[in-house]
Design a protein around this motif. Sequence first.
Motif, mmCIF file in Angstrom:
data_model
loop_
_atom_site.group_PDB
_atom_site.id
_atom_site.type_symbol
_atom_site.label_atom_id
_atom_site.label_comp_id
_atom_site.label_asym_id
_atom_site.label_seq_id
_atom_site.Cartn_x
_atom_site.Cartn_y
_atom_site.Cartn_z
ATOM 1 N N ARG A 287 0.822 -1.210 0.000
ATOM 2 C CA ARG A 287 0.000 0.000 0.000
ATOM 3 C C ARG A 287 0.857 1.260 0.000
ATOM 4 O O ARG A 287 0.563 2.225 -0.717
ATOM 5 C CB ARG A 287 -0.928 -0.017 1.211
ATOM 6 C CG ARG A 287 -2.022 -1.085 1.111
ATOM 7 C CD ARG A 287 -2.756 -1.256 2.418
ATOM 8 N NE ARG A 287 -3.857 -2.219 2.293
ATOM 9 C CZ ARG A 287 -4.488 -2.768 3.322
ATOM 10 N NH1 ARG A 287 -4.126 -2.445 4.569
ATOM 11 N NH2 ARG A 287 -5.480 -3.621 3.132
ATOM 12 N N SER B 24 3.992 1.512 -1.093
ATOM 13 C CA SER B 24 4.730 1.604 -2.351
ATOM 14 C C SER B 24 3.816 2.023 -3.499
ATOM 15 O O SER B 24 4.241 2.755 -4.403
ATOM 16 C CB SER B 24 5.392 0.267 -2.674
ATOM 17 O OG SER B 24 6.343 -0.071 -1.687
ATOM 18 N N ARG B 25 2.585 1.557 -3.467
ATOM 19 C CA ARG B 25 1.640 1.946 -4.523
ATOM 20 C C ARG B 25 1.326 3.441 -4.439
ATOM 21 O O ARG B 25 1.150 4.112 -5.463
ATOM 22 C CB ARG B 25 0.360 1.121 -4.391
ATOM 23 C CG ARG B 25 -0.657 1.352 -5.498
ATOM 24 C CD ARG B 25 -1.802 0.373 -5.400
ATOM 25 N NE ARG B 25 -2.404 0.380 -4.073
ATOM 26 C CZ ARG B 25 -3.404 -0.424 -3.707
ATOM 27 N NH1 ARG B 25 -3.861 -1.322 -4.568
ATOM 28 N NH2 ARG B 25 -3.907 -0.367 -2.484
ATOM 29 N N LYS B 26 1.260 3.941 -3.212
ATOM 30 C CA LYS B 26 0.967 5.366 -3.010
ATOM 31 C C LYS B 26 2.133 6.237 -3.468
ATOM 32 O O LYS B 26 1.941 7.298 -4.085
ATOM 33 C CB LYS B 26 0.671 5.632 -1.530
ATOM 34 C CG LYS B 26 0.260 7.058 -1.217
ATOM 35 C CD LYS B 26 -0.089 7.201 0.262
ATOM 36 C CE LYS B 26 -0.522 8.620 0.596
ATOM 37 N NZ LYS B 26 -0.871 8.756 2.044
ATOM 38 N N PRO C 227 5.817 5.114 -5.093
ATOM 39 C CA PRO C 227 6.782 4.044 -5.416
ATOM 40 C C PRO C 227 8.221 4.524 -5.555
ATOM 41 O O PRO C 227 8.821 4.477 -6.623
ATOM 42 C CB PRO C 227 6.242 3.513 -6.747
ATOM 43 C CG PRO C 227 5.585 4.691 -7.379
ATOM 44 C CD PRO C 227 4.985 5.490 -6.253
ATOM 45 N N PHE D 174 2.898 -4.365 -9.434
ATOM 46 C CA PHE D 174 1.638 -4.004 -8.784
ATOM 47 C C PHE D 174 0.500 -4.938 -9.202
ATOM 48 O O PHE D 174 -0.370 -5.259 -8.391
ATOM 49 C CB PHE D 174 1.284 -2.548 -9.090
ATOM 50 C CG PHE D 174 2.141 -1.552 -8.338
ATOM 51 C CD1 PHE D 174 2.748 -1.895 -7.140
ATOM 52 C CD2 PHE D 174 2.344 -0.282 -8.842
ATOM 53 C CE1 PHE D 174 3.540 -0.990 -6.449
ATOM 54 C CE2 PHE D 174 3.134 0.639 -8.158
ATOM 55 C CZ PHE D 174 3.731 0.275 -6.948
ATOM 56 N N ARG E 221 -1.481 -7.241 -6.388
ATOM 57 C CA ARG E 221 -2.938 -7.239 -6.187
ATOM 58 C C ARG E 221 -3.480 -8.655 -6.110
ATOM 59 O O ARG E 221 -4.402 -8.939 -5.332
ATOM 60 C CB ARG E 221 -3.620 -6.460 -7.310
ATOM 61 C CG ARG E 221 -3.551 -4.945 -7.135
ATOM 62 C CD ARG E 221 -4.490 -4.245 -8.094
ATOM 63 N NE ARG E 221 -4.026 -4.332 -9.469
ATOM 64 C CZ ARG E 221 -3.210 -3.444 -10.049
ATOM 65 N NH1 ARG E 221 -2.766 -2.410 -9.365
ATOM 66 N NH2 ARG E 221 -2.837 -3.597 -11.306
#
Length: 288
Positions: free
Chosen positions: A175, A177-179, A181, A257, A261
Motif C-alpha cells: 500500500r 509503495s503503490r501510493k 513508489p 503491482f 494485487r
Amino acid sequence: MASSPSSLEPLLLRKIRSTLLSISRQAERDLELLPSDDVQRRIHTLRVRMKKLRAILRLLKPGLPPATLHAIRRRLRILKQAFSRNRDQHVLQSLAAKFQVKCSTTCHLPGIQFPAPQKGRRSADLPTRTELLRLKATAQDLTHRLEILTIRPMDGHEIAKAYASRYATALQGFRRSRKKPTPERLHRWRSPVKDHYLQSLLLLHDRRHLKLSRRLGSWLGQMHDLSLLHAYCQQHAPVAWVRTIRRRMKNLLARIFRKARRLFELSPSKLLRRVTTSLHAGLSPTMA
C-alpha cells in the motif's frame, strides 16, 4: 488423517528445528567451497540461506529468549553482509553488460568491468583468507547455537499468528509503495515479501500463493538492481542507457503491482485461518 493439536505442536517444532539446522550446515559447506568453487553462485546461495534462516526465526520469535535471538541474528547479518559488496558489483556488471548490447553502444563505465567476471574467477572484493576463516568460524558457531536452541513450547496458532503478521507487514508495504513508489520504499517492501514466501514454503500448501509470492519477491529484487544501475548511469552513461533503464523500470513496476494485487487478495485474518488449517493437515519441510 489430520494430526491432533496435541501431536501437531511437537512435530511442527521438530520439523522447523531440523530445517534450521539443515540450512545452517549447508551454509557451512558453501563457505568451505569458497573461493575455488563457482564464486558468484556460491555467494548467492549462501546469502539466500541466511534469508531463509531469518524468515524461520521470525516465526519462532515468541518462543525464543530475546538475548538468544539477538545473538543468532547478529551472526546471520555478519554472514550475509560479508559478500554484499561483491554481489552488488557482480549484479551491476551483469546488468550493464546486457544494456550495453541492448543500446548498441560501447561505453566503459567507471567501476564496472566488461565483460562480467568469468565464472569461478576470484574477485578483489572477496574476503581475504583470514577473513574467510573468521566467517567459517561464525558459521560453525551459528550451527552450534541452533543445535542447543531452546524454544519455549509454542502452539500452532502462535506460529500462524507470526506468519500472518509478516504477511500484514508485506501488505502494508504494498500500500505504501503503490501510493509513492520510491526506490527506498520498494526496497523495504521486498524484505517482508521474501520472508512471506520463505515462511509459506514451510506453512502453506498453496501452489498458487507460493508462485505469486516468489515471483513478486524476484521482481522487487530486479527493481532494486535496476534502481542501483539507473542511479549510477545517470552520472556515467549515455542518455540512451538511462532512457532504456527507465522504460524497463516503468514496465516492471506495472507488473509488480498487478502481481501484488493478486497476492494480497486475502486479508491477514483470512490467511491466518487458512494457514492454521494447513498446519493441522500436516507440515511439509520443503525450505531446506
